[in-house]
Motif scaffolding. Structure first.
Motif, PDB file in Angstrom:
ATOM      1  N   GLY A  29     -10.180  10.160   1.857  1.00 27.95           N
ATOM      2  CA  GLY A  29     -10.701  10.942   0.740  1.00 27.95           C
ATOM      3  C   GLY A  29     -12.199  10.829   0.616  1.00 27.95           C
ATOM      4  N   THR A  30     -12.813  11.866   0.073  1.00 30.40           N
ATOM      5  CA  THR A  30     -14.240  11.833  -0.254  1.00 30.40           C
ATOM      6  C   THR A  30     -14.450  11.851  -1.772  1.00 30.40           C
ATOM      7  N   THR A  31     -13.425  12.273  -2.508  1.00 28.04           N
ATOM      8  CA  THR A  31     -13.460  12.271  -3.973  1.00 28.04           C
ATOM      9  C   THR A  31     -12.057  11.919  -4.470  1.00 28.04           C
ATOM     10  N   SER A  32     -11.921  11.798  -5.771  1.00 26.41           N
ATOM     11  CA  SER A  32     -10.612  11.655  -6.423  1.00 26.41           C
ATOM     12  C   SER A  32      -9.860  10.408  -5.962  1.00 26.41           C
ATOM     13  N   LYS A  33     -10.539   9.295  -5.905  1.00 32.17           N
ATOM     14  CA  LYS A  33      -9.905   8.057  -5.443  1.00 32.17           C
ATOM     15  C   LYS A  33      -8.723   7.681  -6.323  1.00 32.17           C
ATOM     16  N   GLN A  34      -8.864   7.841  -7.639  1.00 26.86           N
ATOM     17  CA  GLN A  34      -7.790   7.449  -8.542  1.00 26.86           C
ATOM     18  C   GLN A  34      -6.536   8.270  -8.301  1.00 26.86           C
ATOM     19  N   LEU A  35      -6.681   9.576  -8.066  1.00 25.91           N
ATOM     20  CA  LEU A  35      -5.525  10.426  -7.803  1.00 25.91           C
ATOM     21  C   LEU A  35      -4.837  10.023  -6.498  1.00 25.91           C
ATOM     22  N   ILE A  36      -5.625   9.673  -5.489  1.00 21.53           N
ATOM     23  CA  ILE A  36      -5.037   9.225  -4.223  1.00 21.53           C
ATOM     24  C   ILE A  36      -4.278   7.920  -4.418  1.00 21.53           C
ATOM     25  N   GLU A  37      -4.855   7.005  -5.182  1.00 18.09           N
ATOM     26  CA  GLU A  37      -4.179   5.737  -5.444  1.00 18.09           C
ATOM     27  C   GLU A  37      -2.903   5.952  -6.241  1.00 18.09           C
ATOM     28  N   ASP A  38      -2.906   6.906  -7.159  1.00 14.47           N
ATOM     29  CA  ASP A  38      -1.696   7.215  -7.926  1.00 14.47           C
ATOM     30  C   ASP A  38      -0.598   7.734  -6.997  1.00 14.47           C
ATOM     31  N   THR A  39      -0.984   8.558  -6.029  1.00 10.69           N
ATOM     32  CA  THR A  39      -0.010   9.026  -5.041  1.00 10.69           C
ATOM     33  C   THR A  39       0.558   7.850  -4.268  1.00 10.69           C
ATOM     34  N   GLY A  40      -0.297   6.904  -3.903  1.00 10.94           N
ATOM     35  CA  GLY A  40       0.171   5.710  -3.189  1.00 10.94           C
ATOM     36  C   GLY A  40       1.163   4.907  -4.006  1.00 10.94           C
ATOM     37  N   LYS A  41       0.928   4.801  -5.306  1.00 14.82           N
ATOM     38  CA  LYS A  41       1.857   4.049  -6.167  1.00 14.82           C
ATOM     39  C   LYS A  41       3.224   4.722  -6.224  1.00 14.82           C
ATOM     40  N   ARG A  42       3.228   6.055  -6.287  1.00 15.83           N
ATOM     41  CA  ARG A  42       4.509   6.760  -6.308  1.00 15.83           C
ATOM     42  C   ARG A  42       5.257   6.571  -4.984  1.00 15.83           C
ATOM     43  N   LEU A  43       4.505   6.615  -3.887  1.00 18.90           N
ATOM     44  CA  LEU A  43       5.139   6.406  -2.587  1.00 18.90           C
ATOM     45  C   LEU A  43       5.654   4.976  -2.450  1.00 18.90           C
ATOM     46  N   MET A  44       4.916   4.036  -2.955  1.00 16.78           N
ATOM     47  CA  MET A  44       5.358   2.640  -2.912  1.00 16.78           C
ATOM     48  C   MET A  44       6.649   2.455  -3.700  1.00 16.78           C
ATOM     49  N   SER A  45       6.711   3.096  -4.864  1.00 21.37           N
ATOM     50  CA  SER A  45       7.918   3.015  -5.678  1.00 21.37           C
ATOM     51  C   SER A  45       9.111   3.617  -4.952  1.00 21.37           C
ATOM     52  N   PHE A  46       8.891   4.741  -4.289  1.00 21.86           N
ATOM     53  CA  PHE A  46       9.977   5.385  -3.560  1.00 21.86           C
ATOM     54  C   PHE A  46      10.425   4.508  -2.391  1.00 21.86           C
ATOM     55  N   ALA A  47       9.470   3.922  -1.668  1.00 22.26           N
ATOM     56  CA  ALA A  47       9.810   3.063  -0.528  1.00 22.26           C
ATOM     57  C   ALA A  47      10.641   1.866  -0.978  1.00 22.26           C
ATOM     58  N   GLN A  48      10.311   1.322  -2.143  1.00 23.38           N
ATOM     59  CA  GLN A  48      11.056   0.172  -2.648  1.00 23.38           C
ATOM     60  C   GLN A  48      12.503   0.528  -2.964  1.00 23.38           C
ATOM     61  N   THR A  49      12.735   1.744  -3.454  1.00 19.21           N
ATOM     62  CA  THR A  49      14.112   2.154  -3.740  1.00 19.21           C
ATOM     63  C   THR A  49      14.940   2.270  -2.466  1.00 19.21           C
ATOM     64  N   MET A  50      14.268   2.399  -1.323  1.00 23.91           N
ATOM     65  CA  MET A  50      14.964   2.532  -0.047  1.00 23.91           C
ATOM     66  C   MET A  50      14.865   1.263   0.796  1.00 23.91           C
ATOM     67  N   ASN A  51      14.304   0.185   0.197  1.00 22.14           N
ATOM     68  CA  ASN A  51      14.132  -1.085   0.908  1.00 22.14           C
ATOM     69  C   ASN A  51      13.364  -0.899   2.213  1.00 22.14           C
ATOM     70  N   LEU A  52      12.326  -0.100   2.149  1.00 22.68           N
ATOM     71  CA  LEU A  52      11.529   0.211   3.327  1.00 22.68           C
ATOM     72  C   LEU A  52      10.222  -0.573   3.276  1.00 22.68           C
ATOM     73  N   PRO A  53       9.899  -1.374   4.284  1.00 25.62           N
ATOM     74  CA  PRO A  53       8.612  -2.095   4.291  1.00 25.62           C
ATOM     75  C   PRO A  53       7.459  -1.105   4.372  1.00 25.62           C
ATOM     76  N   PHE A  54       6.562  -1.163   3.405  1.00 25.74           N
ATOM     77  CA  PHE A  54       5.577  -0.092   3.263  1.00 25.74           C
ATOM     78  C   PHE A  54       4.264  -0.635   2.736  1.00 25.74           C
ATOM     79  N   SER A  55       3.170  -0.075   3.261  1.00 25.72           N
ATOM     80  CA  SER A  55       1.843  -0.361   2.708  1.00 25.72           C
ATOM     81  C   SER A  55       1.059   0.940   2.658  1.00 25.72           C
ATOM     82  N   PHE A  56       0.142   1.012   1.692  1.00 27.56           N
ATOM     83  CA  PHE A  56      -0.642   2.237   1.480  1.00 27.56           C
ATOM     84  C   PHE A  56      -2.106   1.849   1.372  1.00 27.56           C
ATOM     85  N   ASN A  57      -2.927   2.478   2.188  1.00 35.88           N
ATOM     86  CA  ASN A  57      -4.354   2.209   2.187  1.00 35.88           C
ATOM     87  C   ASN A  57      -5.126   3.494   1.905  1.00 35.88           C
TER      88      ASN A  57
END
Length: 553
Positions: A331-359
């Motif tokens: 990203g070049t802008t909107s860091k907070q929105l990108i991080e929010d997307t990462g949090k949603r993906l992390m939550s989804f990965a946890q429901t599937m017991n999937l080892p996941f990291s978001f950078n």
């Protein structure tokens, strides 16, 4: 919770994968023979799936933009977009006159067939009075309006035309739409010739008869009329409430990233994003089949919904357990929105017991991006995903080149690219107007099929994204014109400079795109065609998106 439901509802990768496996366990994919082939839909109109090898002018349903390019190339070099892609600052301003509307002539060449098909064909039996005439699509209305406009502007107004250009074969509803479209075309021609007073009077009529809540033609005219009026204001120096300078606060990219109800509804209802994303994710899955550590680099992650599809696919592969899925968003802008997307993906990965990291890799300028920013691991299998991002860099070729060089140095296993399949990059205003009008005619026709006219989510999406996009294409010039969509052949020419090799789209990817389209309510009119090795997703034969898969030599 609303965000989690958005991710969880409506997608089941395993269901589609099972359908594919049960049908194609022993299929022989002779992929080299599938160039330019038609991908059939059960129950779809045969003409909608017409192969593009045939004469594109032979049918009213044929894709219009290719014919535009062919006509433009007769009187201007490099109009396929390559010259403007590599040297966008060479904004050669040519005289604007009715010559630009030569583009419209070929749109009318297929109207005779339409006229014939709307009549009762003799077959030895008496014609049945119960035959129902099919209503014209939005694009067909525009074709007829274009043919009538050229005919009325011709020096020989009494010349014969293969289509009945009177309104005798049209319903009253269709007649009004054609007349409104003719007004818009006339206004655009006046704007192109800098006859601003005449154009303004025509736009007054367009505004009176158009509406952002009406039928697709009325909605199109509403937004195009607004853009034309703003171009007049810009050309004449009149004050305008909107602008393209620093004061403009609305950011399309940020709006798309927000998990709003309008975004969610629009995504679920129109077929193009879902079909292209589903097939694109399948292409990545096939290239990381046995990888234990997978690193996805997303050039513009948006809502991130497509990665929930990918996660479901990884969970379903029991033979190769996953150690880690890592997604890096740039990203070049909107860091907070990108991080929010990462949090949603992390939550989804946890429901599937999937080892996941978001950078998140944030750079102030794409020229500053380096390979070291991605924290690459030698044991990782890297894939790159780009959806509607690269076209934004066409106005800045140094940034496009820099990004592509970084990706080449990373040497990913595969790069999947989804782009708008249209030429909106002409340096001549009138040509951009015509190409954009016919492209969005097909898109608005789709929206009218998939969504209710009074759906507030549709109205919000049309206003924010299409209305703003039309303004950027038609009003902005120079660096401010940052919507410069080009077609797949232009991307091929661009990527060839970086030793990028186009990979064959697998039969499983195209099949899953087919299945995904059929799952949607309006999927019958969604067409899939192959252009070389790339998949073209369209509406009734008009190209909308391209999906291509690339590797590095």
């Amino acid at each position: 919770m609303a965000n989690e439901r958005f991710f969880l509802e409506g997608f089941n990768f395993g269901e589609v994968q099972d359908a594919f496996n049960s049908t194609h366990k022993s299929s022989d994919s002779k992929e080299g023979e599938r160039k330019q082939e038609k991908i059939r839909f059960d129950g779809a109109d045969e003409e909608w799936g017409r192969s593009w090898n045939s004469d594109p002018l032979s049918s009213i349903m044929s894709p219009p933009l290719k014919t535009c390019l062919e006509e433009i190339s007769k009187f201007r070099e490099n109009e396929n977009g390559i010259g403007d892609l590599l040297e966008p600052n060479k904004e050669k301003q040519l005289p604007l006159s009715l010559a630009s509307f030569e583009l419209l002539k070929k749109y009318g060449n297929g109207l005779k067939r339409l006229n014939d098909e709307r009549q009762i064909e003799p077959n030895g039996d008496p014609p049945s009075p119960m035959v129902v005439k099919q209503e014209l699509s939005t694009e067909e209305i525009m074709r007829i309006a274009g043919a009538r406009f050229i005919h009325s502007s011709s020096a020989d107004v009494h010349s014969n035309h293969p289509f009945d250009l009177s309104f005798s074969s049209l319903s009253g509803y269709e007649t009004k739409n054609v007349e409104l479209s003719e007004l818009l075309l006339s206004a655009a021609e006046k704007v192109g010739n800098q006859q601003f007073d005449s154009a303004s009077r025509l736009l007054d009529l367009c505004d009176f008869f158009s509406s952002n809540t009406g039928n697709p033609v009325q909605r199109l005219v509403y937004y195009f009329s607004g853009a034309l009026r703003e171009r007049i204001n810009q050309e004449t120096g009149r004050a305008t409430s909107k602008g393209f300078g620093k004061e403009q606060s609305f950011n399309i990219c940020e709006a798309i990233m927000a998990p709003s109800l309008s975004n969610m509804t629009f995504y679920k209802q129109n077929p193009f994003n879902q079909v292209s994303q589903f097939a694109g994710i399948q292409a990545i899955v096939e290239n990381v089949t046995e990888a234990k550590r997978i690193h996805i680099i997303d050039l513009e992650i948006r809502s991130g919904l497509h990665w929930t599809i990918f996660m479901q696919a990884l969970v379903s592969r029991e033979a190769w357990p996953l150690e880690l899925l890592k997604i890096t968003a740039i990203g070049t802008t909107s860091k907070q929105l990108i991080e929010d997307t990462g949090k949603r993906l992390m939550s989804f990965a946890q429901t599937m017991n999937l080892p996941f990291s978001f950078n998140v890799v944030m750079v102030s300028d794409m020229l500053d991006l380096r390979e070291d920013d991605f924290q690459l691991d030698d044991e990782e299998t890297v894939a790159v995903f780009s959806e509607f991002y690269l076209a934004r860099l066409i106005a800045s070729p140094n940034r496009l080149d820099s990004l592509t060089k970084v990706i080449r140095n990373i040497n990913p296993r595969v790069m999947v690219i989804i782009e708008v399949e249209a030429n909106h990059n002409s340096p001549v205003f009138v040509d951009r107007f015509i190409e954009t009008l016919f492209y969005l005619s097909a898109f608005f026709d789709c929206l009218d099929t998939c969504m209710e006219r009074d759906d507030p989510n549709r109205m919000i999406s049309e206003s924010l994204y299409f209305g703003e996009g039309i303004r950027k294409i038609l009003v902005a010039e120079g660096d401010e014109r940052n919507i410069r969509n080009v077609k797949i052949d232009v991307w091929r020419a661009c990527f060839a400079r970086f030793d990028m090799v186009e990979a064959e789209m697998s039969i499983s990817s195209t099949y899953q795109a087919n299945i995904m389209a059929k799952k949607l309510a309006c999927g019958k009119a969604c067409t899939l065609n192959m252009d070389g090795k790339s998949l073209i997703i369209g509406w009734k034969g008009t190209p909308i998106h391209s999906l291509s898969v690339w590797k590095f030599a």
